[in-house]
Scaffold this motif. Structure first.
Motif, mmCIF file in Angstrom:
data_model
loop_
_atom_site.group_PDB
_atom_site.id
_atom_site.type_symbol
_atom_site.label_atom_id
_atom_site.label_comp_id
_atom_site.label_asym_id
_atom_site.label_seq_id
_atom_site.Cartn_x
_atom_site.Cartn_y
_atom_site.Cartn_z
ATOM 1 N N GLY A 1 55.330 25.588 29.361
ATOM 2 C CA GLY A 1 56.158 25.659 28.166
ATOM 3 C C GLY A 1 55.303 25.767 26.927
ATOM 4 O O GLY A 1 55.631 25.231 25.864
ATOM 5 N N ARG A 2 54.198 26.482 27.040
ATOM 6 C CA ARG A 2 53.202 26.590 25.968
ATOM 7 C C ARG A 2 53.526 27.768 25.057
ATOM 8 O O ARG A 2 53.821 28.861 25.538
ATOM 9 N N PRO A 3 53.460 27.578 23.737
ATOM 10 C CA PRO A 3 53.704 28.693 22.818
ATOM 11 C C PRO A 3 52.714 29.832 23.053
ATOM 12 O O PRO A 3 51.522 29.605 23.283
ATOM 13 N N ALA A 4 53.195 31.057 22.985
ATOM 14 C CA ALA A 4 52.374 32.224 23.320
ATOM 15 C C ALA A 4 51.274 32.492 22.302
ATOM 16 O O ALA A 4 50.340 33.248 22.580
ATOM 17 N N ASP A 5 51.369 31.890 21.104
ATOM 18 C CA ASP A 5 50.339 32.126 20.098
ATOM 19 C C ASP A 5 49.233 31.069 20.153
ATOM 20 O O ASP A 5 48.423 30.947 19.240
ATOM 21 N N ASN A 6 49.173 30.327 21.250
ATOM 22 C CA ASN A 6 48.158 29.291 21.432
ATOM 23 C C ASN A 6 47.162 29.784 22.477
ATOM 24 O O ASN A 6 47.461 29.812 23.665
ATOM 25 N N PRO A 7 45.957 30.217 22.069
ATOM 26 C CA PRO A 7 45.023 30.846 23.014
ATOM 27 C C PRO A 7 44.548 29.896 24.103
ATOM 28 O O PRO A 7 44.630 28.672 23.979
ATOM 29 N N LEU A 8 44.052 30.496 25.189
ATOM 30 C CA LEU A 8 43.563 29.752 26.345
ATOM 31 C C LEU A 8 42.036 29.709 26.337
ATOM 32 O O LEU A 8 41.385 30.613 25.799
ATOM 33 N N ILE A 9 41.478 28.685 26.961
ATOM 34 C CA ILE A 9 40.027 28.601 27.140
ATOM 35 C C ILE A 9 39.659 29.231 28.477
ATOM 36 O O ILE A 9 40.302 28.970 29.499
ATOM 37 N N VAL A 10 38.641 30.069 28.461
ATOM 38 C CA VAL A 10 38.171 30.754 29.663
ATOM 39 C C VAL A 10 37.000 29.963 30.252
ATOM 40 O O VAL A 10 36.043 29.621 29.546
ATOM 41 N N HIS A 11 37.084 29.676 31.537
ATOM 42 C CA HIS A 11 36.051 28.906 32.239
ATOM 43 C C HIS A 11 35.209 29.840 33.098
ATOM 44 O O HIS A 11 35.750 30.669 33.842
ATOM 45 N N ILE A 12 33.894 29.686 32.995
ATOM 46 C CA ILE A 12 32.960 30.508 33.765
ATOM 47 C C ILE A 12 32.016 29.596 34.539
ATOM 48 O O ILE A 12 31.951 28.386 34.289
ATOM 49 N N ALA A 13 31.274 30.178 35.483
ATOM 50 C CA ALA A 13 30.407 29.378 36.355
ATOM 51 C C ALA A 13 28.925 29.627 36.118
ATOM 52 O O ALA A 13 28.087 28.947 36.704
ATOM 53 N N SER A 14 28.582 30.595 35.252
ATOM 54 C CA SER A 14 27.178 30.861 34.943
ATOM 55 C C SER A 14 27.093 31.534 33.583
ATOM 56 O O SER A 14 28.064 32.152 33.117
ATOM 57 N N VAL A 15 25.943 31.420 32.943
ATOM 58 C CA VAL A 15 25.734 32.076 31.654
ATOM 59 C C VAL A 15 25.883 33.592 31.805
ATOM 60 O O VAL A 15 26.390 34.276 30.896
ATOM 61 N N GLU A 16 25.482 34.113 32.953
ATOM 62 C CA GLU A 16 25.600 35.566 33.184
ATOM 63 C C GLU A 16 27.057 36.023 33.125
ATOM 64 O O GLU A 16 27.340 37.175 32.780
ATOM 65 N N ASP A 17 27.990 35.129 33.428
ATOM 66 C CA ASP A 17 29.409 35.480 33.387
ATOM 67 C C ASP A 17 29.892 35.791 31.971
ATOM 68 O O ASP A 17 30.966 36.378 31.798
ATOM 69 N N MET A 18 29.119 35.395 30.965
ATOM 70 C CA MET A 18 29.525 35.679 29.578
ATOM 71 C C MET A 18 29.674 37.180 29.343
ATOM 72 O O MET A 18 30.488 37.614 28.521
ATOM 73 N N GLU A 19 28.907 37.968 30.064
ATOM 74 C CA GLU A 19 28.979 39.425 29.907
ATOM 75 C C GLU A 19 30.364 39.958 30.258
ATOM 76 O O GLU A 19 30.765 41.017 29.779
ATOM 77 N N ALA B 1 35.334 22.586 40.176
ATOM 78 C CA ALA B 1 35.683 23.652 39.233
ATOM 79 C C ALA B 1 34.724 24.826 39.359
ATOM 80 O O ALA B 1 35.138 25.997 39.425
ATOM 81 N N LEU B 2 33.429 24.531 39.410
ATOM 82 C CA LEU B 2 32.431 25.600 39.507
ATOM 83 C C LEU B 2 32.573 26.372 40.820
ATOM 84 O O LEU B 2 32.465 27.604 40.852
ATOM 85 N N ALA B 3 32.837 25.652 41.911
ATOM 86 C CA ALA B 3 33.022 26.320 43.207
ATOM 87 C C ALA B 3 34.240 27.224 43.182
ATOM 88 O O ALA B 3 34.199 28.357 43.688
ATOM 89 N N LEU B 4 35.329 26.749 42.583
ATOM 90 C CA LEU B 4 36.551 27.558 42.524
ATOM 91 C C LEU B 4 36.323 28.837 41.730
ATOM 92 O O LEU B 4 36.770 29.922 42.137
ATOM 93 N N ILE B 5 35.627 28.736 40.610
ATOM 94 C CA ILE B 5 35.359 29.922 39.787
ATOM 95 C C ILE B 5 34.479 30.912 40.556
ATOM 96 O O ILE B 5 34.755 32.120 40.594
ATOM 97 N N ARG B 6 33.432 30.402 41.178
ATOM 98 C CA ARG B 6 32.507 31.290 41.894
ATOM 99 C C ARG B 6 33.192 32.001 43.049
ATOM 100 O O ARG B 6 33.043 33.218 43.224
ATOM 101 N N VAL B 7 33.959 31.266 43.839
ATOM 102 C CA VAL B 7 34.591 31.869 45.012
ATOM 103 C C VAL B 7 35.719 32.806 44.595
ATOM 104 O O VAL B 7 35.955 33.833 45.244
ATOM 105 N N SER B 8 36.398 32.484 43.515
ATOM 106 C CA SER B 8 37.451 33.378 43.020
ATOM 107 C C SER B 8 36.865 34.708 42.563
ATOM 108 O O SER B 8 37.527 35.747 42.642
ATOM 109 N N GLY B 9 35.642 34.680 42.069
ATOM 110 C CA GLY B 9 34.985 35.910 41.637
ATOM 111 C C GLY B 9 35.451 36.404 40.279
ATOM 112 O O GLY B 9 35.125 37.532 39.889
ATOM 113 N N VAL B 10 36.218 35.575 39.562
ATOM 114 C CA VAL B 10 36.707 35.958 38.230
ATOM 115 C C VAL B 10 36.621 34.741 37.313
ATOM 116 O O VAL B 10 36.681 33.594 37.777
ATOM 117 N N PRO B 11 36.490 34.974 35.995
ATOM 118 C CA PRO B 11 36.618 33.857 35.067
ATOM 119 C C PRO B 11 38.034 33.287 35.164
ATOM 120 O O PRO B 11 38.984 34.021 35.456
#
Length: 354
Positions: free
Chosen positions: A62-80, A133-143
């Motif tokens: 029930g979150r307002p659509a104008d409230n941005p989300l935080i993106v979680h990554i598993a490595s600095v290289e994922d910033m690209e 959390a880190l394992a889930l991100i890595r295995v999912s293969g996506v941020p």
């Protein structure tokens, strides 16, 4: 929203069951929603590169659509995969505080849907300090885009049971790895302005950031001025609020105790159920008062224990039907800035300085 079958899955954070991680990663890759633990609070995750999947987060919370989300990554290289060009100070922050409770706001790249960034040209990114959390991100293969895994406006979840209370039947799975260590959300630091600005205080303090960056770090005006809209994910709207009225008391022990006695007298006349939230030090002085519930948050000497207990305490007040919640204020230095931000928000900024 039609009810979903929510799988509730326990996992040992020290020895992750890879079959469980694979199962939850498949949900993420297929556009579903998984609640997972981080060191701060439980997050509600979806594929950050899939706008349709991320819309499911907004619907479930029930979150307002104008409230941005935080993106979680598993490595600095994922910033690209998520960000555009980065300033040098971003690399300093990542090197010092990642993995950990620091989110940095940087220019986004074209991979990030407007759903995630709420149409902004920036993206908020962090690397959580939790093995599951880190394992889930890595295995999912996506941020993974993930706000707190609670109904919007409610106290954030620091246990899987909190998630189940709010989102059971609305999401695909809940990964239970026990309680969260930090207990308040990450610090959100805007690095797109000439001078860094904290948009949300959290697990990394302003003092730590100034020591690293060698320059002043300001707090966003929206954190203290109710006439200015906060810019950070997670604090733009009413948040952290229990069902009962919260009054935040700031001052000397003697004055706080006197005000608690006054509030209790009035509450008894109105036949209200009252809870007191306080430090271990103040509890020794108020434990004889006739409150319905006394919840010790932690020690003033160890404010990190207070931070870890806040959300659970607010949810306990809901569970026990507290109609009035009187809470002690804490020093605003270090993680105390995050503690007071959450308590002020829970109180709807009803702060009484004594």
């Amino acid at each position: 929203m039609d009810a979903l079958q929510t799988d509730y899955i326990k996992v040992d954070p020290r020895h992750s069951d890879w079959k469980v991680i694979d199962r939850c990663a498949s949900i993420i890759k297929n556009g579903g929603l998984v609640a997972f633990p981080t060191e701060t609070v439980y997050g509600l995750g979806a594929n950050a590169l899939d706008g349709q999947a991320c819309r499911g987060i907004f619907a479930a919370k029930g979150r307002p659509a104008d409230n941005p989300l935080i993106v979680h990554i598993a490595s600095v290289e994922d910033m690209e995969r998520v960000a555009g060009s980065l300033p040098d100070r971003a690399y300093k922050c990542m090197d010092r505080f990642w993995p950990g409770p620091l989110t940095i706001v940087v220019p986004k790249n074209s991979n990030i849907p407007d759903t995630v960034s709420a149409g902004l040209s920036t993206v908020a990114v962090r690397m959580p300090d939790h093995p599951v959390a880190l394992a889930l991100i890595r295995v999912s293969g996506v941020p993974i885009a993930a706000p707190s895994a609670n109904t919007s406006g409610r106290p954030s979840p620091t246990s899987a049971e909190h998630v189940r209370e709010d989102l059971g039947g609305k999401i695909n799975a809940i990964l239970d790895a026990g309680p969260c260590r930090v207990g308040v959300e990450s610090t959100v630091l805007d690095l797109t302005t000439p001078n860094p600005v904290i948009l949300r205080p959290g697990g990394i303090s302003r003092e730590q950031l100034e020591d690293l960056l060698g320059q002043p770090v300001a707090f966003d005006r929206g954190l203290t001025d109710q006439n200015v809209t906060p810019r950070s994910p997670g604090v733009k709207y009413k948040h952290y609020a229990p069902k009962g009225e919260v009054i935040l008391l700031e001052g000397s022990d003697n004055r706080i105790i006197a005000r608690i006695k006054q509030e209790l007298s009035t509450a008894r006349e109105k036949k209200l159920k009252v809870a007191i939230l306080c430090s271990r030090e103040l509890a020794e002085q108020v434990k004889y008062l006739e409150a319905d519930n006394l919840i010790i948050l932690g020690s003033r000497q160890k404010p990190e224990t207070v931070a870890a207990a806040i959300y659970g305490a607010l949810r306990e007040c809901d569970r026990t039907g507290s109609q009035l919640i009187l809470t002690e204020g804490f020093a605003r230095n270090g993680i105390g800035a995050a503690i007071m931000n959450r308590l002020e928000k829970a109180a709807g900024y009803r702060l009484i300085k004594l």
